[in-house]
Design an enzyme around this catalytic site. Structure first.
Site, short mmCIF file in Angstrom:
data_model
loop_
_atom_site.label_atom_id
_atom_site.label_comp_id
_atom_site.label_asym_id
_atom_site.label_seq_id
_atom_site.Cartn_x
_atom_site.Cartn_y
_atom_site.Cartn_z
N HIS A 120 0.81 -1.22 0.00
CA HIS A 120 0.00 0.00 0.00
C HIS A 120 0.85 1.27 0.00
O HIS A 120 1.91 1.34 0.61
CB HIS A 120 -0.92 0.01 1.22
CG HIS A 120 -0.16 0.03 2.53
ND1 HIS A 120 0.22 1.19 3.16
CD2 HIS A 120 0.28 -0.98 3.32
CE1 HIS A 120 0.87 0.91 4.27
NE2 HIS A 120 0.92 -0.40 4.41
N ASP A 121 0.38 2.26 -0.74
CA ASP A 121 0.93 3.62 -0.73
C ASP A 121 2.35 3.72 -1.27
O ASP A 121 3.02 4.74 -1.05
CB ASP A 121 0.87 4.22 0.69
CG ASP A 121 -0.55 4.29 1.23
OD1 ASP A 121 -1.35 5.05 0.67
OD2 ASP A 121 -0.85 3.57 2.21
N GLY A 138 5.09 -1.30 2.73
CA GLY A 138 4.26 -0.11 2.56
C GLY A 138 5.05 1.18 2.47
O GLY A 138 6.07 1.37 3.13
#
Length: 256
Positions: A120-121, A138
Protein backbone atom coordinates in the site's frame (compact mmCIF):
# COMPACT_ATOMS: atom_id res chain seq x y z
CA UNK A 1 -13.92 -2.56 -29.70
CA UNK A 2 -13.02 -4.60 -26.61
CA UNK A 3 -12.69 -8.38 -26.75
CA UNK A 4 -14.07 -9.86 -23.54
CA UNK A 5 -14.16 -13.59 -22.94
CA UNK A 6 -17.64 -14.92 -22.07
CA UNK A 7 -15.93 -16.61 -19.10
CA UNK A 8 -14.75 -13.26 -17.68
CA UNK A 9 -16.68 -11.01 -15.31
CA UNK A 10 -16.71 -7.24 -15.82
CA UNK A 11 -18.79 -5.22 -13.37
CA UNK A 12 -21.32 -2.97 -15.14
CA UNK A 13 -19.88 0.04 -13.27
CA UNK A 14 -16.34 -0.56 -14.57
CA UNK A 15 -15.19 1.80 -17.33
CA UNK A 16 -13.17 0.36 -20.19
CA UNK A 17 -11.55 2.23 -23.06
CA UNK A 18 -11.05 0.67 -26.49
CA UNK A 19 -9.19 -2.33 -27.91
CA UNK A 20 -8.74 -4.10 -24.61
CA UNK A 21 -8.52 -7.90 -24.46
CA UNK A 22 -10.01 -9.51 -21.34
CA UNK A 23 -9.20 -13.22 -21.13
CA UNK A 24 -11.15 -16.07 -19.51
CA UNK A 25 -11.65 -16.12 -15.73
CA UNK A 26 -10.63 -12.49 -15.35
CA UNK A 27 -12.53 -10.45 -12.75
CA UNK A 28 -12.93 -6.67 -13.04
CA UNK A 29 -14.63 -5.03 -10.06
CA UNK A 30 -16.72 -1.87 -9.79
CA UNK A 31 -14.99 1.50 -9.52
CA UNK A 32 -12.33 0.45 -12.02
CA UNK A 33 -11.14 2.54 -14.97
CA UNK A 34 -9.07 0.91 -17.71
CA UNK A 35 -7.65 2.78 -20.71
CA UNK A 36 -6.93 1.49 -24.20
CA UNK A 37 -5.03 -1.43 -25.72
CA UNK A 38 -4.52 -3.36 -22.51
CA UNK A 39 -4.28 -7.14 -22.48
CA UNK A 40 -5.39 -9.22 -19.52
CA UNK A 41 -4.50 -12.87 -19.92
CA UNK A 42 -6.54 -15.46 -18.08
CA UNK A 43 -7.27 -15.28 -14.34
CA UNK A 44 -6.33 -11.63 -13.75
CA UNK A 45 -8.16 -9.82 -10.95
CA UNK A 46 -8.64 -6.04 -11.01
CA UNK A 47 -10.12 -4.90 -7.70
CA UNK A 48 -12.02 -1.73 -6.89
CA UNK A 49 -10.05 1.50 -7.04
CA UNK A 50 -7.81 0.56 -9.98
CA UNK A 51 -6.92 3.25 -12.52
CA UNK A 52 -5.04 1.71 -15.42
CA UNK A 53 -3.54 3.53 -18.41
CA UNK A 54 -2.80 2.21 -21.91
CA UNK A 55 -0.83 -0.63 -23.49
CA UNK A 56 -0.28 -2.68 -20.35
CA UNK A 57 0.00 -6.48 -20.16
CA UNK A 58 -1.27 -8.42 -17.16
CA UNK A 59 -0.27 -12.07 -16.97
CA UNK A 60 -2.18 -14.94 -15.31
CA UNK A 61 -2.76 -14.67 -11.59
CA UNK A 62 -1.96 -10.96 -11.28
CA UNK A 63 -4.05 -9.25 -8.60
CA UNK A 64 -4.23 -5.47 -8.87
CA UNK A 65 -5.55 -2.90 -6.38
CA UNK A 66 -5.95 -5.48 -3.64
CA UNK A 67 -7.14 -4.56 -0.15
CA UNK A 68 -4.12 -3.21 1.79
CA UNK A 69 -2.42 -5.60 4.17
CA UNK A 70 -2.44 -2.93 6.84
CA UNK A 71 -4.47 -3.27 10.04
CA UNK A 72 -4.98 0.51 10.08
CA UNK A 73 -6.98 0.29 6.85
CA UNK A 74 -10.67 0.78 7.66
CA UNK A 75 -12.22 0.39 4.25
CA UNK A 76 -11.74 3.96 3.01
CA UNK A 77 -11.96 4.57 -0.74
CA UNK A 78 -8.43 4.58 -2.12
CA UNK A 79 -6.76 4.04 -5.47
CA UNK A 80 -4.12 2.05 -7.29
CA UNK A 81 -2.85 3.99 -10.31
CA UNK A 82 -0.88 2.25 -13.06
CA UNK A 83 0.61 4.12 -16.02
CA UNK A 84 1.30 2.94 -19.57
CA UNK A 85 3.34 0.24 -21.29
CA UNK A 86 3.93 -1.90 -18.23
CA UNK A 87 4.43 -5.66 -18.13
CA UNK A 88 2.87 -7.14 -14.99
CA UNK A 89 3.88 -10.78 -14.87
CA UNK A 90 2.37 -13.87 -13.25
CA UNK A 91 0.97 -13.64 -9.68
CA UNK A 92 2.13 -10.05 -9.13
CA UNK A 93 0.13 -8.37 -6.34
CA UNK A 94 -0.26 -4.61 -6.01
CA UNK A 95 -2.24 -3.16 -3.10
CA UNK A 96 -4.22 0.04 -3.27
CA UNK A 97 -3.51 2.92 -0.88
CA UNK A 98 -4.66 3.70 2.63
CA UNK A 99 -5.62 6.93 4.34
CA UNK A 100 -1.90 7.68 4.66
CA UNK A 101 -1.43 8.69 1.01
CA UNK A 102 -4.68 7.63 -0.61
CA UNK A 103 -3.13 5.71 -3.47
CA UNK A 104 -0.44 3.37 -4.69
CA UNK A 105 1.27 4.56 -7.87
CA UNK A 106 3.07 2.60 -10.57
CA UNK A 107 4.68 4.62 -13.36
CA UNK A 108 5.15 3.66 -17.01
CA UNK A 109 7.47 1.31 -18.86
CA UNK A 110 8.03 -1.01 -15.90
CA UNK A 111 8.62 -4.76 -15.83
CA UNK A 112 7.41 -6.45 -12.66
CA UNK A 113 8.44 -10.09 -12.84
CA UNK A 114 6.68 -13.13 -11.39
CA UNK A 115 5.45 -12.96 -7.80
CA UNK A 116 6.47 -9.36 -7.11
CA UNK A 117 4.52 -7.63 -4.32
CA UNK A 118 3.99 -3.86 -4.12
CA UNK A 119 2.35 -2.88 -0.84
CA UNK A 120 0.00 0.00 0.00
CA UNK A 121 0.93 3.62 -0.73
CA UNK A 122 4.12 2.81 -2.61
CA UNK A 123 5.27 5.26 -5.28
CA UNK A 124 7.04 3.41 -8.09
CA UNK A 125 8.68 5.45 -10.86
CA UNK A 126 9.15 4.85 -14.58
CA UNK A 127 11.36 2.35 -16.37
CA UNK A 128 11.85 0.02 -13.41
CA UNK A 129 12.71 -3.66 -13.50
CA UNK A 130 11.87 -5.84 -10.48
CA UNK A 131 13.02 -9.44 -10.38
CA UNK A 132 11.07 -12.52 -9.37
CA UNK A 133 9.65 -12.63 -5.83
CA UNK A 134 10.88 -9.17 -4.85
CA UNK A 135 8.75 -7.55 -2.13
CA UNK A 136 8.21 -3.87 -1.37
CA UNK A 137 6.64 -3.03 2.00
CA UNK A 138 4.26 -0.11 2.56
CA UNK A 139 5.05 3.46 1.50
CA UNK A 140 8.29 2.63 -0.29
CA UNK A 141 9.39 5.18 -2.91
CA UNK A 142 11.47 4.13 -5.92
CA UNK A 143 12.83 6.67 -8.39
CA UNK A 144 13.02 6.15 -12.17
CA UNK A 145 15.13 3.54 -13.94
CA UNK A 146 16.08 1.42 -10.93
CA UNK A 147 16.86 -2.26 -11.42
CA UNK A 148 16.00 -4.49 -8.47
CA UNK A 149 17.01 -8.12 -8.78
CA UNK A 150 15.15 -11.22 -7.58
CA UNK A 151 14.10 -11.99 -3.98
CA UNK A 152 14.88 -8.52 -2.65
CA UNK A 153 13.10 -7.48 0.57
CA UNK A 154 12.61 -3.76 1.21
CA UNK A 155 11.49 -2.40 4.60
CA UNK A 156 8.56 0.02 4.79
CA UNK A 157 9.17 3.75 4.29
CA UNK A 158 12.47 3.22 2.46
CA UNK A 159 13.45 5.15 -0.65
CA UNK A 160 15.46 3.74 -3.54
CA UNK A 161 17.24 6.16 -5.85
CA UNK A 162 17.21 6.22 -9.62
CA UNK A 163 19.58 4.19 -11.83
CA UNK A 164 20.55 1.81 -9.03
CA UNK A 165 21.25 -1.89 -9.34
CA UNK A 166 20.30 -3.94 -6.28
CA UNK A 167 21.76 -7.43 -6.27
CA UNK A 168 19.58 -10.49 -5.79
CA UNK A 169 18.65 -11.61 -2.30
CA UNK A 170 19.29 -8.27 -0.61
CA UNK A 171 17.28 -7.14 2.38
CA UNK A 172 17.55 -3.67 3.81
CA UNK A 173 15.86 -1.10 6.02
CA UNK A 174 17.76 2.03 4.96
CA UNK A 175 17.59 4.17 1.84
CA UNK A 176 19.66 3.33 -1.22
CA UNK A 177 21.00 6.48 -2.91
CA UNK A 178 21.02 6.89 -6.72
CA UNK A 179 23.45 5.59 -9.34
CA UNK A 180 25.00 2.85 -7.22
CA UNK A 181 25.23 -0.92 -6.95
CA UNK A 182 23.95 -2.24 -3.62
CA UNK A 183 24.64 -5.77 -2.50
CA UNK A 184 26.30 -8.26 -0.13
CA UNK A 185 25.14 -9.06 3.41
CA UNK A 186 24.34 -6.79 5.10
CA UNK A 187 23.37 -4.69 2.09
CA UNK A 188 25.93 -1.98 1.44
CA UNK A 189 27.49 0.28 -1.16
CA UNK A 190 29.34 -1.77 -3.80
CA UNK A 191 30.38 0.95 -6.25
CA UNK A 192 28.80 2.85 -9.11
CA UNK A 193 26.37 1.22 -11.54
CA UNK A 194 28.73 1.93 -14.43
CA UNK A 195 27.21 -0.46 -16.97
CA UNK A 196 23.69 0.73 -16.23
CA UNK A 197 24.69 4.37 -16.50
CA UNK A 198 26.45 3.82 -19.83
CA UNK A 199 23.40 2.03 -21.19
CA UNK A 200 21.31 5.04 -20.16
CA UNK A 201 23.60 7.42 -22.05
CA UNK A 202 25.63 8.93 -19.21
CA UNK A 203 28.99 10.26 -20.38
CA UNK A 204 32.29 9.04 -18.96
CA UNK A 205 32.74 12.47 -17.40
CA UNK A 206 29.37 12.28 -15.65
CA UNK A 207 30.11 8.76 -14.40
CA UNK A 208 33.48 9.85 -13.02
CA UNK A 209 31.85 12.82 -11.31
CA UNK A 210 29.28 10.53 -9.68
CA UNK A 211 32.03 8.15 -8.58
CA UNK A 212 34.10 10.97 -7.10
CA UNK A 213 31.05 12.38 -5.31
CA UNK A 214 30.48 9.08 -3.50
CA UNK A 215 34.19 8.82 -2.73
CA UNK A 216 34.00 12.21 -1.05
CA UNK A 217 30.79 11.50 0.85
CA UNK A 218 31.60 7.99 2.04
CA UNK A 219 35.24 8.78 2.89
CA UNK A 220 34.20 11.64 5.13
CA UNK A 221 33.46 10.67 8.72
CA UNK A 222 30.48 13.04 8.82
CA UNK A 223 28.04 12.72 5.91
CA UNK A 224 26.98 16.37 6.16
CA UNK A 225 30.58 17.53 5.72
CA UNK A 226 31.01 15.21 2.73
CA UNK A 227 27.92 16.68 1.07
CA UNK A 228 29.25 20.21 1.54
CA UNK A 229 32.60 19.23 0.06
CA UNK A 230 30.98 17.52 -2.96
CA UNK A 231 28.77 20.52 -3.68
CA UNK A 232 31.73 22.87 -3.42
CA UNK A 233 33.75 20.77 -5.87
CA UNK A 234 30.89 20.26 -8.37
CA UNK A 235 28.60 23.31 -8.12
CA UNK A 236 25.44 23.11 -10.21
CA UNK A 237 26.05 19.56 -11.48
CA UNK A 238 22.61 17.93 -11.54
CA UNK A 239 23.79 14.41 -10.73
CA UNK A 240 25.71 15.67 -7.70
CA UNK A 241 22.75 17.72 -6.52
CA UNK A 242 20.46 14.70 -6.88
CA UNK A 243 22.79 12.62 -4.72
CA UNK A 244 23.21 15.30 -2.08
CA UNK A 245 19.52 16.17 -1.89
CA UNK A 246 18.57 12.50 -1.71
CA UNK A 247 20.89 11.94 1.26
CA UNK A 248 19.82 15.13 3.02
CA UNK A 249 16.15 14.15 2.74
CA UNK A 250 16.67 10.57 3.88
CA UNK A 251 14.60 9.78 6.94
CA UNK A 252 15.94 6.26 7.50
CA UNK A 253 19.59 6.94 6.73
CA UNK A 254 21.49 5.57 3.77
CA UNK A 255 23.38 2.31 3.35
CA UNK A 256 27.15 2.64 3.82
Amino acid sequence: MNIISPMAFVDPEAKLGDNNVIGPFCFIDKNVVIGNNNKLYNSVTIHTGARIGDNNEFFPGASISTKPQDLKYKGEDTLCEIGNNNSIRETVTISRGTASKGKTTIGSGCLLMENVHIAHDCVIGNGLIMGNSTKMAGEVVIDDNAIISATVLCHQFCRIGGYVMIQGGCRFSQDIPPFIIAGKEPTRYCGINIIGLRRRGFSNEAIETIHDTYRIIYANGIIKDGIQEARAKYPGVKEVEYICTFIENSKRGIIR
